[in-house]
Design a protein around this motif. Structure first.
Motif, mmCIF file in Angstrom:
data_model
loop_
_atom_site.group_PDB
_atom_site.id
_atom_site.type_symbol
_atom_site.label_atom_id
_atom_site.label_comp_id
_atom_site.label_asym_id
_atom_site.label_seq_id
_atom_site.Cartn_x
_atom_site.Cartn_y
_atom_site.Cartn_z
ATOM 1 N N ILE A 511 -67.921 34.003 15.722
ATOM 2 C CA ILE A 511 -67.911 35.189 16.592
ATOM 3 C C ILE A 511 -66.518 35.390 17.189
ATOM 4 O O ILE A 511 -66.060 36.529 17.359
ATOM 5 C CB ILE A 511 -68.995 35.068 17.690
ATOM 6 N N SER A 512 -65.802 34.295 17.460
ATOM 7 C CA SER A 512 -64.427 34.420 17.962
ATOM 8 C C SER A 512 -63.518 35.022 16.899
ATOM 9 O O SER A 512 -62.650 35.850 17.191
ATOM 10 C CB SER A 512 -63.888 33.050 18.388
ATOM 11 N N VAL A 515 -64.208 38.707 16.798
ATOM 12 C CA VAL A 515 -63.608 39.378 17.960
ATOM 13 C C VAL A 515 -62.115 39.608 17.732
ATOM 14 O O VAL A 515 -61.588 40.697 17.986
ATOM 15 C CB VAL A 515 -63.841 38.546 19.242
ATOM 16 N N TYR A 529 -62.572 39.644 25.814
ATOM 17 C CA TYR A 529 -63.726 39.592 24.908
ATOM 18 C C TYR A 529 -64.072 38.146 24.551
ATOM 19 O O TYR A 529 -65.247 37.773 24.485
ATOM 20 C CB TYR A 529 -63.436 40.378 23.627
ATOM 21 N N VAL A 533 -67.723 36.444 25.122
ATOM 22 C CA VAL A 533 -68.586 35.891 24.073
ATOM 23 C C VAL A 533 -68.778 34.387 24.264
ATOM 24 O O VAL A 533 -69.841 33.849 23.923
ATOM 25 C CB VAL A 533 -68.027 36.201 22.666
ATOM 26 N N HIS A 537 -72.317 32.737 24.512
ATOM 27 C CA HIS A 537 -72.617 31.629 23.599
ATOM 28 C C HIS A 537 -73.055 30.397 24.376
ATOM 29 O O HIS A 537 -73.963 29.667 23.943
ATOM 30 C CB HIS A 537 -71.376 31.316 22.759
ATOM 31 N N LEU A 673 -75.805 39.475 22.418
ATOM 32 C CA LEU A 673 -74.395 39.836 22.269
ATOM 33 C C LEU A 673 -74.217 41.345 22.401
ATOM 34 O O LEU A 673 -73.288 41.819 23.078
ATOM 35 C CB LEU A 673 -73.884 39.349 20.914
ATOM 36 N N LEU A 677 -72.001 42.968 25.426
ATOM 37 C CA LEU A 677 -70.776 43.713 25.144
ATOM 38 C C LEU A 677 -70.880 45.167 25.585
ATOM 39 O O LEU A 677 -69.879 45.773 25.993
ATOM 40 C CB LEU A 677 -70.432 43.624 23.656
#
Length: 722
Positions: A511-512, A515, A529, A533, A537, A673, A677
């Protein structure tokens, strides 16, 4: 005419004779015996000209040089303009003439004779960086020059030089400002532009002279540095090499010619220039003549020989014009070199003419390739520019929309990854399901590796004794079974938690990565961001670990549907009966084979084999010999039950762990998520984070400027192709 005009006219005569040989001034006759220029009564370039001795020099040169300027200067200016636009790099090569020679070979003297200006001279390395010399003829008698370079600190400077005598000092000064160590060299270019009435249109680059051994104070790798600078220029196929070779030196030992052989083995773009003909040893003239006639090392562009000012001439204040006359007298009065001079193979005027013609021809030949390189570079630059985008929005509504777009893009891509719907461009380390299955299989192997620990009859016997209580004979105590199951769960708990944390870490990495894909242009927004996240997480991982701990805790209470457990036990009993029969046959029917087998197995396997053979119901002999046979039967039965249940728990536990991870990481996390966001995008402070990386702003500006300069260069090239 006064003395000044008389000297100027002498210089013009030499230049005019050279032009006449190329049919550029066949209609003009200049008497070599006087200053008088004979009348011309002919239409030339749309103008009727009647020349008298009183006619101004600039008018005379305008008439003579007009056809030359129309054919030569635009071609040479094309390359100079492209170079000034900054279009020459590793992908775009521009035709040029570079001067290469050993230290003190006479390179600077050659350039001085061509340009009419005195460059730095002396012992050691005087040319400490590439020097681009751009000569432009002027129709008037004025002289001007300017020098451009970049200092050691990176500041770009341009200076005007008002007097020809100041050029050498200004070049030295610019080299000192470019290079801190006065004994060192640099690959940075100095550009020197000279405009005068008595010079040809020509561009040429002088490179540092080759020094094989470092002098005092010079870097030990000075030879390597110089050679690298030279190769940077001469390796390009569009470069003409002007190799300066002293006439009194053995050609085989000339380093510049050896470098030319490396990059131009067939001698197609190398021109040899022999200097110092007055220093040739008596009797060695024939070898020099053979070399000039291309009978030695063959060069398709041939050789020339010239005589320049020596250090003694400079000390005696011999002017450049006077040195040309001295050279003329030397070759005319030489029985050896006179015919070479008359055939255009000797003398600085002949060399200058040859260089101009070679450069023009070379530029014209490379023009289609230059155009192709510019078009390819434009496409590459445009692709890079498009990848950067148009930059961040300015008003709040556009910023809000951008935040929603980025958030939705992040969630959509992660959802596809969590469903194993991968893009081709997604790296292997971020294909979560592939990683997930691999780590679950590894966890299952770790768990199964502990099964054998519970078929230890000695350990089970000890536990049966310690846990003995009120019980009926033949029944297995529940507490002993629960003890071993709890022990098994305690053993594998750390491995399970470690595997879960490891998989969750893979999710965070993925996910990083996603991003950073969508926020790479906005460093502040990217960091915000990533923090967001990571917090989401962390909450997901916390929930997942709590669910797994609950599943583990449930396994401490042994339970299984009888049907399921009985099927497993029945399958084990059937396998046990077959194995028992096989082992008895081996022991009693093939004792020599059985002995060899027993020597090659471990203690745990031997216990299993003994239990198979010594089952009291099948082996009465063993039962009589072992008074505790029935106790061992109880231990074996307990071991079988515990092992069967541990296998059942293992399979059930690994499946539940996998499903729990799938539920929390791949199903629930994308939903959380999206919500997180979206809420993050509505925060007022988030809009302030949309500030582009300054390096990207600079990169976009540079690409835009380069595209514009390439377009300008394409127009210049296309004009010459029409």
């Amino acid at each position: 005419m006064n003395r000044s005009e008389n000297q100027k006219l002498e210089g013009l005569k030499s230049w005019h004779r050279r032009l006449a040989r190329k049919s550029l001034m066949r209609t003009l006759y200049i008497s070599p015996l006087s200053n008088e220029v004979k009348p011309i009564n002919r239409e030339w370039g749309g103008t009727y000209c009647y020349q008298t001795p009183e006619m101004k020099l600039k008018d005379l040169y305008c008439i003579i040089n007009k056809p030359f300027e129309e054919n030569v200067r635009p071609i040479i200016d094309l390359v100079d303009n492209l170079r000034e636009l900054g279009l020459e790099n590793d992908d775009i090569s521009l035709p040029s003439i570079v001067v290469v020679g050993d230290q003190s070979s006479g390179k600077s003297s050659v350039l001085e004779a061509i340009s009419g200006i005195q460059l730095p001279r002396g012992t050691g390395i005087t040319t400490r960086c590439p020097l681009e010399l751009k000569l432009r003829h002027s129709n008037n008698s004025s002289w001007s020059a300017k020098i451009r370079y970049k200092t050691f600190e990176g500041e770009e400077l341009e200076k005007v030089i008002h007097h020809a005598n100041d050029v050498g000092a200004e070049v030295r000064k610019s080299q000192d400002e470019m290079i801190r160590n006065v004994k060192d060299i640099s690959n940075q270019l100095i550009s020197l532009s000279v405009v005068s009435y008595d010079i040809p249109d020509l561009s040429i680059i002088d490179l540092p002279g080759i020094a094989r051994l470092p002098a005092k104070g010079q870097p030990l790798d000075i030879y390597t540095k110089i050679k690298n600078i030279i190769k940077k220029y001469v390796e390009k196929e569009c470069t003409i090499m002007l190799c300066v070779i002293p006439s009194n030196q053995d050609v085989a030992t000339n380093e510049s010619l050896n470098i030319a052989k490396e990059v131009d083995p067939h001698g197609e773009r190398t021109l040899g220039v022999l200097t110092k003909p007055d220093l040739i040893d008596k009797g060695a003239e024939k070898d020099v003549l053979n070399l000039i006639k291309n009978e030695g090392y063959h060069l398709k562009k041939g050789y020339s020989i010239i005589k320049c000012r020596s250090q003694v001439d400079i000390e005696n204040n011999l002017s450049v014009a006077e040195s040309r006359q001295s050279e003329h007298d030397f070759f005319i009065n030489s029985e050896i070199f006179k015919h070479l001079y008359e055939n255009g193979m000797a003398g600085i005027d002949n060399l200058t003419e040859k260089l101009s013609n070679e450069l023009v021809f070379h530029i014209k030949s490379n023009l289609p390739n230059m155009l192709h390189q510019l078009e390819a570079e434009k496409i590459n630059s445009q692709i890079k520019f498009d990848e950067l985008g148009e930059g961040p929005p300015q008003n709040d509504s556009e910023k809000q929309n951008l935040l929603f777009q980025i958030g939705n893009s992040i969630v959509r891509l992660f959802e596809s990854v969590s469903k194993a719907e991968y893009r081709k461009s997604l790296p292997e380390e971020h294909r979560l399901y592939s990683i997930f299955y691999g780590k679950i299989e590894k966890l299952n192997e770790i768990v199964e590796s502990h099964h054998k620990d519970y078929y230890n009859l000695e350990k089970i016997g000890q536990e049966l004794k310690s846990q003995r209580g009120v019980e009926l004979p033949g029944f297995l105590p529940y507490n002993v079974c629960k003890y071993f199951i709890s022990d098994f769960l305690d053993t594998i708990t750390d491995d399970i938690i470690s595997a879960v944390v490891d998989i969750c870490f893979d999710v965070l990495n993925t996910i990083s990565y996603i991003v950073e894909m969508f926020t790479s242009n906005y460093p502040d927004l990217r960091n915000a961001y990533l923090i967001k996240v990571k917090n989401l997480h962390f909450e997901m991982q916390k929930t997942c670990k709590e669910a797994l701990k609950a599943i583990l805790h449930q396994q401490y209470f042994p339970f299984s549907i009888d049907k399921t457990y009985n099927k497993m036990s029945a399958r084990e009993d059937k396998d046990l009966e077959i194995a028992s029969q096989n082992e008895r046959n081996d022991r009693f029917c093939r004792p020599h084979l059985y002995k060899e087998k027993m020597e090659n197995i471990n203690l745990f396997q031997r216990q299993q084999m003994d239990s198979l053979i010594c089952e009291p119901y099948h082996c009465m002999k063993c039962l009589k010999e072992n008074s505790e046979g029935r106790i061992q039967t109880k231990e074996r039965k307990m071991a079988e039950n515990v092992t069967n249940y541990v296998k059942l728990v293992s399979s059930r536990l690994v499946d539940n762990i996998a499903m729990t991870i799938i539920f929390h990481c791949f199903d629930q996390f994308p939903q959380k998520l999206r919500i997180g966001l979206q809420h993050f995008a509505t925060e007022s402070s988030t809009k302030q984070l949309i500030a582009e990386d300054p390096s990207l702003v600079r990169q976009r500006t540079e690409l835009q400027s380069r595209i514009e300069r390439i377009n300008e260069g394409l127009k210049l090239c296309e004009q010459h192709l029409m």
